[in-house]
Structures are given as structure tokens and as C-alpha cells.
Design a protein around this motif. Sequence first.
Motif, mmCIF file in Angstrom:
data_model
loop_
_atom_site.group_PDB
_atom_site.id
_atom_site.type_symbol
_atom_site.label_atom_id
_atom_site.label_comp_id
_atom_site.label_asym_id
_atom_site.label_seq_id
_atom_site.Cartn_x
_atom_site.Cartn_y
_atom_site.Cartn_z
ATOM 1 N N GLU A 10 38.896 81.951 39.679
ATOM 2 C CA GLU A 10 39.849 81.424 38.739
ATOM 3 C C GLU A 10 41.471 81.434 39.486
ATOM 4 O O GLU A 10 42.160 80.387 39.207
ATOM 5 C CB GLU A 10 39.981 82.244 37.332
ATOM 6 N N LYS A 11 41.671 82.531 39.954
ATOM 7 C CA LYS A 11 42.729 82.646 40.616
ATOM 8 C C LYS A 11 42.913 81.408 41.743
ATOM 9 O O LYS A 11 44.154 80.753 41.861
ATOM 10 C CB LYS A 11 43.210 83.890 41.519
ATOM 11 N N LEU A 12 41.940 81.138 42.561
ATOM 12 C CA LEU A 12 41.972 80.192 43.608
ATOM 13 C C LEU A 12 42.072 78.840 43.081
ATOM 14 O O LEU A 12 42.762 77.974 43.636
ATOM 15 C CB LEU A 12 40.834 80.564 44.386
ATOM 16 N N GLN A 13 41.307 78.591 41.785
ATOM 17 C CA GLN A 13 41.577 77.226 41.360
ATOM 18 C C GLN A 13 42.931 76.937 40.819
ATOM 19 O O GLN A 13 43.178 75.916 40.739
ATOM 20 C CB GLN A 13 40.358 77.193 40.558
ATOM 21 N N ASP A 18 43.560 70.677 42.193
ATOM 22 C CA ASP A 18 42.900 69.420 42.827
ATOM 23 C C ASP A 18 41.522 69.444 43.248
ATOM 24 O O ASP A 18 41.117 68.269 43.864
ATOM 25 C CB ASP A 18 43.959 68.613 43.642
ATOM 26 N N TYR A 19 41.150 70.579 43.570
ATOM 27 C CA TYR A 19 39.854 70.927 44.287
ATOM 28 C C TYR A 19 38.722 71.328 43.176
ATOM 29 O O TYR A 19 38.981 72.157 42.297
ATOM 30 C CB TYR A 19 40.075 72.069 45.238
ATOM 31 N N ARG A 20 37.722 70.896 43.148
ATOM 32 C CA ARG A 20 36.622 71.549 42.383
ATOM 33 C C ARG A 20 36.044 72.689 43.146
ATOM 34 O O ARG A 20 35.597 72.499 44.434
ATOM 35 C CB ARG A 20 35.375 70.548 42.338
ATOM 36 N N MET A 21 35.789 73.750 42.698
ATOM 37 C CA MET A 21 35.034 74.887 43.226
ATOM 38 C C MET A 21 33.996 75.451 42.717
ATOM 39 O O MET A 21 33.990 75.449 41.236
ATOM 40 C CB MET A 21 36.340 76.062 43.591
ATOM 41 N N VAL A 30 34.025 75.086 48.076
ATOM 42 C CA VAL A 30 34.748 74.203 47.644
ATOM 43 C C VAL A 30 33.818 72.775 47.702
ATOM 44 O O VAL A 30 33.707 72.369 48.894
ATOM 45 C CB VAL A 30 36.172 73.771 48.712
ATOM 46 N N MET A 31 34.008 72.032 46.804
ATOM 47 C CA MET A 31 33.106 70.850 46.538
ATOM 48 C C MET A 31 33.938 69.413 47.039
ATOM 49 O O MET A 31 35.219 69.621 46.973
ATOM 50 C CB MET A 31 32.592 70.526 45.219
#
Length: 65
Positions: A10-13, A18-21, A30-31
Motif C-alpha cells: 500500500e505504501k509503495l502503491q 501510475d504502476y500496477r503492483m 510491478v505489472m
Amino acid sequence: MSSLTIKDLEKLQAEHPDYRMELVEGNIIVMNLSGYESVEVAFEFATQLLNWVKPRKLGRVFNYS
């Protein structure tokens, strides 16, 4: 070997919206963003599905982005 948590994800997102994780077995993956090829395939599939569903009044067809 470090095992990451949902809170880490959640923190990284939040830092990189802009990135899907995904969190898989304690690792953040990272998708890739969808390219035009996958969007085209999804659109074709939805069109074919709609053409089957609508005349038969089986429900609705829509897309979540």
C-alpha cells in the motif's frame, strides 16, 4: 529473505500510483502496463460477447479499467 506485507504494498502503491503492483508470496511485483495489443484483444472479446448477449437479453457487458 525479507517478506513484505500488504502495508508495504500500500505504501509503495501510494508513492507510485501510475504502476500496477501485486504482492505474491511476500514479494512485490510491478505489472506491465497494458499495451494497445491487449486493449485491442479485450475490445474484440467484449464486442463478440456483447453481440451474443444482447440479442438473447442475457444481461449486460461492460469493462472495468
